[in-house]
Design a protein around this motif. Structure first.
Motif, PDB file in Angstrom:
ATOM      1  N   ASN A  66      36.617  52.277  42.992  1.00 12.17           N
ATOM      2  CA  ASN A  66      37.244  51.740  44.219  1.00 12.17           C
ATOM      3  C   ASN A  66      38.208  50.702  43.893  1.00 12.17           C
ATOM      4  OD1 ASN A  66      37.450  49.990  46.638  1.00 12.17           O
ATOM      5  ND2 ASN A  66      35.978  51.046  47.659  1.00 12.17           N
ATOM      6  N   ASP A  67      39.579  50.700  44.039  1.00  9.77           N
ATOM      7  CA  ASP A  67      40.391  49.830  43.713  1.00  9.77           C
ATOM      8  C   ASP A  67      40.016  48.391  44.282  1.00  9.77           C
ATOM      9  OD1 ASP A  67      41.765  51.829  42.729  1.00  9.77           O
ATOM     10  OD2 ASP A  67      43.401  51.704  44.069  1.00  9.77           O
ATOM     11  N   ALA A  68      39.517  48.186  45.732  1.00 13.92           N
ATOM     12  CA  ALA A  68      39.138  46.882  46.114  1.00 13.92           C
ATOM     13  C   ALA A  68      38.084  46.312  45.496  1.00 13.92           C
ATOM     14  CB  ALA A  68      38.939  47.121  47.716  1.00 13.92           C
ATOM     15  N   LEU A  69      37.209  47.133  45.002  1.00 17.10           N
ATOM     16  CA  LEU A  69      36.001  46.662  44.436  1.00 17.10           C
ATOM     17  C   LEU A  69      36.219  46.342  42.822  1.00 17.10           C
ATOM     18  CD1 LEU A  69      33.036  48.811  46.134  1.00 17.10           C
ATOM     19  CD2 LEU A  69      33.991  46.538  46.895  1.00 17.10           C
ATOM     20  N   LEU A  70      36.957  47.079  42.392  1.00 15.44           N
ATOM     21  CA  LEU A  70      37.458  46.635  40.899  1.00 15.44           C
ATOM     22  C   LEU A  70      38.013  45.527  40.753  1.00 15.44           C
ATOM     23  CD1 LEU A  70      37.269  47.791  38.009  1.00 15.44           C
ATOM     24  CD2 LEU A  70      39.437  48.930  38.343  1.00 15.44           C
ATOM     25  N   LEU A  71      38.971  45.212  41.936  1.00 14.05           N
ATOM     26  CA  LEU A  71      39.479  43.672  41.929  1.00 14.05           C
ATOM     27  C   LEU A  71      38.507  42.758  42.091  1.00 14.05           C
ATOM     28  CD1 LEU A  71      41.777  42.025  42.590  1.00 14.05           C
ATOM     29  CD2 LEU A  71      41.931  42.524  44.899  1.00 14.05           C
ATOM     30  N   ARG A  72      37.430  42.947  42.829  1.00 12.15           N
ATOM     31  CA  ARG A  72      36.511  41.791  43.240  1.00 12.15           C
ATOM     32  C   ARG A  72      35.422  41.659  41.670  1.00 12.15           C
ATOM     33  NH1 ARG A  72      38.418  43.853  47.957  1.00 12.15           N
ATOM     34  NH2 ARG A  72      37.659  42.600  49.649  1.00 12.15           N
ATOM     35  N   HIS A  73      35.397  42.735  40.894  1.00  7.47           N
ATOM     36  CA  HIS A  73      34.847  42.935  39.633  1.00  7.47           C
ATOM     37  C   HIS A  73      35.627  42.027  38.633  1.00  7.47           C
ATOM     38  CE1 HIS A  73      32.441  43.985  36.242  1.00  7.47           C
ATOM     39  NE2 HIS A  73      33.674  44.494  35.453  1.00  7.47           N
ATOM     40  N   ALA A  74      37.005  42.153  38.596  1.00 12.42           N
ATOM     41  CA  ALA A  74      37.740  41.256  37.730  1.00 12.42           C
ATOM     42  C   ALA A  74      37.888  39.785  38.260  1.00 12.42           C
ATOM     43  CB  ALA A  74      39.538  41.818  37.952  1.00 12.42           C
ATOM     44  N   LEU A  75      37.872  39.522  39.776  1.00  8.70           N
ATOM     45  CA  LEU A  75      38.019  38.108  39.812  1.00  8.70           C
ATOM     46  C   LEU A  75      36.624  37.540  39.376  1.00  8.70           C
ATOM     47  CD1 LEU A  75      39.364  38.559  43.499  1.00  8.70           C
ATOM     48  CD2 LEU A  75      40.521  37.677  41.453  1.00  8.70           C
ATOM     49  N   ALA A  76      35.514  38.062  39.518  1.00 12.28           N
ATOM     50  CA  ALA A  76      34.156  37.574  38.782  1.00 12.28           C
ATOM     51  C   ALA A  76      34.207  37.568  37.680  1.00 12.28           C
ATOM     52  CB  ALA A  76      32.952  38.666  39.131  1.00 12.28           C
ATOM     53  N   LEU A  77      34.757  38.415  36.820  1.00 15.13           N
ATOM     54  CA  LEU A  77      35.050  38.150  35.349  1.00 15.13           C
ATOM     55  C   LEU A  77      35.768  36.968  35.097  1.00 15.13           C
ATOM     56  CD1 LEU A  77      35.794  42.031  34.145  1.00 15.13           C
ATOM     57  CD2 LEU A  77      33.392  40.689  34.006  1.00 15.13           C
ATOM     58  N   GLN A  78      37.008  36.744  35.697  1.00 12.78           N
ATOM     59  CA  GLN A  78      37.860  35.575  35.656  1.00 12.78           C
ATOM     60  C   GLN A  78      37.104  34.537  36.052  1.00 12.78           C
ATOM     61  OE1 GLN A  78      41.240  35.312  38.072  1.00 12.78           O
ATOM     62  NE2 GLN A  78      42.475  35.093  36.195  1.00 12.78           N
ATOM     63  N   ALA A  79      36.445  34.481  36.665  1.00 22.52           N
ATOM     64  CA  ALA A  79      35.549  33.156  37.337  1.00 22.52           C
ATOM     65  C   ALA A  79      34.541  32.781  36.182  1.00 22.52           C
ATOM     66  CB  ALA A  79      34.906  33.353  38.543  1.00 22.52           C
ATOM     67  N   LEU A  80      33.978  33.768  35.607  1.00 21.51           N
ATOM     68  CA  LEU A  80      33.083  33.645  34.410  1.00 21.51           C
ATOM     69  C   LEU A  80      33.521  33.399  33.192  1.00 21.51           C
ATOM     70  CD1 LEU A  80      30.626  36.565  35.638  1.00 21.51           C
ATOM     71  CD2 LEU A  80      30.245  34.076  35.921  1.00 21.51           C
ATOM     72  N   GLY A  81      35.171  33.370  33.158  1.00 22.98           N
ATOM     73  CA  GLY A  81      35.452  33.167  31.798  1.00 22.98           C
ATOM     74  C   GLY A  81      35.386  34.132  30.578  1.00 22.98           C
ATOM     75  N   ARG A  82      35.071  35.662  31.223  1.00 20.10           N
ATOM     76  CA  ARG A  82      34.948  36.690  30.315  1.00 20.10           C
ATOM     77  C   ARG A  82      36.344  37.270  30.041  1.00 20.10           C
ATOM     78  NH1 ARG A  82      30.081  39.841  32.826  1.00 20.10           N
ATOM     79  NH2 ARG A  82      30.535  41.279  31.072  1.00 20.10           N
ATOM     80  N   ARG A  83      37.241  36.764  29.489  1.00 20.44           N
ATOM     81  CA  ARG A  83      38.439  37.116  29.206  1.00 20.44           C
ATOM     82  C   ARG A  83      38.538  38.702  28.416  1.00 20.44           C
ATOM     83  NH1 ARG A  83      38.353  31.853  28.765  1.00 20.44           N
ATOM     84  NH2 ARG A  83      39.989  30.612  29.976  1.00 20.44           N
ATOM     85  N   ASP A  84      37.550  38.736  27.185  1.00 18.29           N
ATOM     86  CA  ASP A  84      37.476  40.227  26.634  1.00 18.29           C
ATOM     87  C   ASP A  84      37.314  41.207  27.615  1.00 18.29           C
ATOM     88  OD1 ASP A  84      38.097  38.734  24.373  1.00 18.29           O
ATOM     89  OD2 ASP A  84      36.288  38.734  23.537  1.00 18.29           O
ATOM     90  N   ALA A  85      36.297  40.978  28.456  1.00 16.46           N
ATOM     91  CA  ALA A  85      36.097  41.894  29.389  1.00 16.46           C
ATOM     92  C   ALA A  85      37.223  42.176  30.679  1.00 16.46           C
ATOM     93  CB  ALA A  85      34.640  41.727  30.095  1.00 16.46           C
ATOM     94  N   LEU A  86      37.699  41.219  30.716  1.00 17.78           N
ATOM     95  CA  LEU A  86      38.717  41.325  31.874  1.00 17.78           C
ATOM     96  C   LEU A  86      40.071  42.031  31.493  1.00 17.78           C
ATOM     97  CD1 LEU A  86      39.879  40.412  34.675  1.00 17.78           C
ATOM     98  CD2 LEU A  86      40.584  38.007  33.683  1.00 17.78           C
ATOM     99  N   VAL A  87      40.279  41.975  30.031  1.00 21.63           N
ATOM    100  CA  VAL A  87      41.643  42.502  29.871  1.00 21.63           C
ATOM    101  C   VAL A  87      41.774  44.058  30.053  1.00 21.63           C
ATOM    102  CG1 VAL A  87      42.951  43.174  27.630  1.00 21.63           C
ATOM    103  CG2 VAL A  87      42.060  41.008  27.984  1.00 21.63           C
ATOM    104  N   PRO A  88      40.666  44.944  29.815  1.00 23.67           N
ATOM    105  CA  PRO A  88      40.948  46.394  30.319  1.00 23.67           C
ATOM    106  C   PRO A  88      40.676  46.576  31.783  1.00 23.67           C
ATOM    107  CG  PRO A  88      38.716  45.836  29.206  1.00 23.67           C
ATOM    108  CD  PRO A  88      39.517  44.642  29.024  1.00 23.67           C
ATOM    109  N   VAL A  89      40.128  45.680  32.422  1.00 20.57           N
ATOM    110  CA  VAL A  89      39.995  45.891  33.790  1.00 20.57           C
ATOM    111  C   VAL A  89      41.383  45.348  34.379  1.00 20.57           C
ATOM    112  CG1 VAL A  89      38.629  45.083  36.001  1.00 20.57           C
ATOM    113  CG2 VAL A  89      37.489  45.301  33.987  1.00 20.57           C
ATOM    114  N   ARG A  90      41.956  44.327  33.993  1.00 23.58           N
ATOM    115  CA  ARG A  90      43.170  44.214  34.530  1.00 23.58           C
ATOM    116  C   ARG A  90      44.206  45.302  34.136  1.00 23.58           C
ATOM    117  NH1 ARG A  90      47.214  38.899  33.028  1.00 23.58           N
ATOM    118  NH2 ARG A  90      49.072  39.867  33.217  1.00 23.58           N
ATOM    119  N   ALA A  91      44.214  45.734  33.150  1.00 21.83           N
ATOM    120  CA  ALA A  91      45.160  46.971  32.853  1.00 21.83           C
ATOM    121  C   ALA A  91      44.986  48.074  33.600  1.00 21.83           C
ATOM    122  CB  ALA A  91      45.166  47.184  31.202  1.00 21.83           C
TER     123      ALA A  91
END
Length: 373
Positions: free
Chosen positions: A255-280
Motif C-alpha cells: 500500500n503506497d500510503a502505508l509504505l510512506l508512513r513506514h518511510a516517515l517512521a524510519l526517517q524519524a528514527l534515523g534509520r538511514r540505511d533502511a530508508l534508502v530502498p524504501v525511498r527509491a
C-alpha cells in the motif's frame, strides 16, 4: 529525482515478482454466477460490490479496476439501473473524479429520493471537496432512511472541518453507545468507520489518551483496515512514537500510503540505511503513477516530496494541485506545511482563508496557522 525503475528479467523462474490477491471460494462462486448469466446485471452488481469492499479494506486499486470490468456491459448505458449508477459513482469517487461522481449521485437521488447509500456517498464526496453545508444537508436526507449510527457517522464526516466538530463527535459517540446498550451488533465496517472517526476527532482535539483507546478498539475489529492503519500511524508519528510504526505496518508495504508512513517512521528514527530502498521504491511508484496520469495519491506524493525528498517547491506545487481536488484535514495540513517550508506566504492565503471560513479545529493545524500568521 530518481526515475522509474528499469525493466528487469527475473534471475530464475522461482523468483517472486509480486503477490496477487488470493481468490477465495466466495469470489469464485460470484464470478461463476456472472459467467452463467452474462446479460443479467444483478450477479455482476454483487461481484462488483464485493470487489469494492476488498479494495476499501486493502487500498489495492486493482480491485476497483476489476469491479469496473465486471460492470463494463452496463457502464455507459443511459438506461443503467440505479444500482449500476451507484457503483459507477463509487468507482469515480475512488478515482478522485469527484465532480463526475457528484453529478452521477445527483441523478440517482433525483430519480429515487429514498436511495440511502447514494445520499451517504454524496455527503462523503461533498465533504471531501470542502462543501460542508452540502454534506450536512445530504446527511439530513439520510436521517429518515438509515440507522441512527450511520446518520451520526455521516454528520461527523460532514462536520469534521467545521466549528460543529465537537458536537458531531459527541453525537457519534452517543450513537455507538446506544447500539451497545441495545445489544445491537453493527456491521464490522460501520463499527470500524465510527471508531476510527472518533479516534481521529479526539486526536484533533489533542486528547491523546482517548484517541489511543479508540484506535485500539477499532484495530480489534479490523486489524488490517488500510485507512485505519494509516490514521493510527499518523497519530503515532505526531505523538513522537515512530518506533511503534514499523511493526504496525510490517505486512502492508504494498500500500503506497502505508509504505510512506513506514518511510516517515524510519526517517524519524534515523534509520538511514533502511530508508534508502524504501525511498527509491516510493519514488518509483509515484513516478509510475504520474506517467499513468493517476492523481489519486497527490497528497501522499506531496508529503513524500516535502518530508523525505525535501524538495520544498515541488512539494508545494503538488500540495496545491491536490488542494484543487480535495480539502480534507490531511490536504489542508500538507498545504500549510509545504507553504511554510517553501516560505511562500502567497500560497498560504487561500488555505488560511478557508480554515477561518470553515471554523476548522485541529491542534496541529492551529500551530501551523499560528506560524503562518
Amino acid at each position: 529525482m530518481q526515475g522509474v525503475a528499469a525493466p528487469r528479467t527475473p534471475a530464475s523462474g522461482n523468483e517472486v515478482i509480486t503477490e496477487l490477491p488470493r481468490q477465495d471460494d466466495g469470489l469464485r462462486a460470484l464470478r461463476a454466477a456472472v459467467v452463467a448469466a452474462p446479460r443479467d446485471p444483478e450477479p455482476a452488481l454483487v461481484l462488483a460490490r464485493r470487489y469494492v469492499m476488498l479494495g476499501r479494506a486493502s487500498a489495492d486499486p486493482r480491485y476497483y479496476g476489476q469491479a469496473q470490468a465486471v460492470l463494463a456491459p452496463w457502464w455507459d448505458r443511459p438506461d443503467a439501473s440505479n444500482g449500476v449508477r451507484l457503483l459507477r459513482a463509487t468507482l469515480l469517487q475512488n478515482g478522485h473524479h469527484f465532480t463526475e461522481a457528484q453529478a452521477e449521485l445527483g441523478r440517482i437521488v433525483a430519480a429515487d429520493p429514498r436511495a440511502a447509500q447514494a445520499w451517504l456517498t454524496l455527503a462523503t464526496v461533498q465533504a471531501v471537496q470542502g462543501d460542508s453545508a452540502g454534506a450536512i444537508a445530504s446527511c439530513g436526507r439520510l436521517s429518515s432512511l438509515a440507522g441512527q449510527l450511520e446518520t451520526f457517522a455521516c454528520l461527523a464526516v460532514a462536520s469534521a472541518n467545521t466549528g460543529r466538530m465537537r458536537g458531531a463527535e459527541q453525537l457519534l459517540a452517543l450513537g455507538l453507545e446506544r447500539e451497545r446498550e441495545a445489544g445491537n451488533n453493527p456491521a464490522p465496517e460501520i463499527r470500524t468507520w465510527a471508531l476510527t472517526m472518533l479516534a481521529e476527532l479526539a486526536a484533533r482535539r489533542g486528547d491523546a489518551p482517548v484517541a489511543q483507546q479508540r484506535f485500539l478498539a477499532a484495530l480489534r475489529v479490523a486489524p488490517a483496515d488500510s485507512y485505519l492503519l494509516g490514521a493510527y500511524a499518523d497519530f503515532l508519528l505526531d505523538r513522537g512514537r515512530a518506533a511503534d510504526v514499523p511493526a504496525l505496518l510490517r505486512d502492508h508495504h504494498r500500500n503506497d500510503a502505508l509504505l510512506l508512513r513506514h518511510a516517515l517512521a524510519l526517517q524519524a528514527l534515523g534509520r538511514r540505511d533502511a530508508l534508502v530502498p524504501v525511498r527509491a521504491e516510493l519514488q518509483a511508484r509515484f513516478d509510475a503513477a504520474s506517467l499513468r496520469g493517476d492523481a489519486v495519491h497527490l497528497r501522499e506524493q506531496a508529503r513524500f516530496t516535502l518530508h523525505v525528498v525535501k524538495d520544498m517547491p515541488a512539494a508545494l506545487a503538488l500540495a496545491q494541485r491536490n488542494w484543487q481536488v480535495q480539502k480534507e484535514l490531511a490536504d489542508t495540513r500538507i498545504l500549510l506545511e509545504a507553504g511554510l517550508a517553501a516560505r511562500d506566504s502567497a500560497a498560504l492565503q487561500p488555505v488560511l482563508r478557508w480554515i477561518r471560513a470553515q471554523g476548522l479545529q485541529d491542534v496541529v493545524v492551529a500551530r501551523l496557522v499560528e506560524r503562518a500568521s
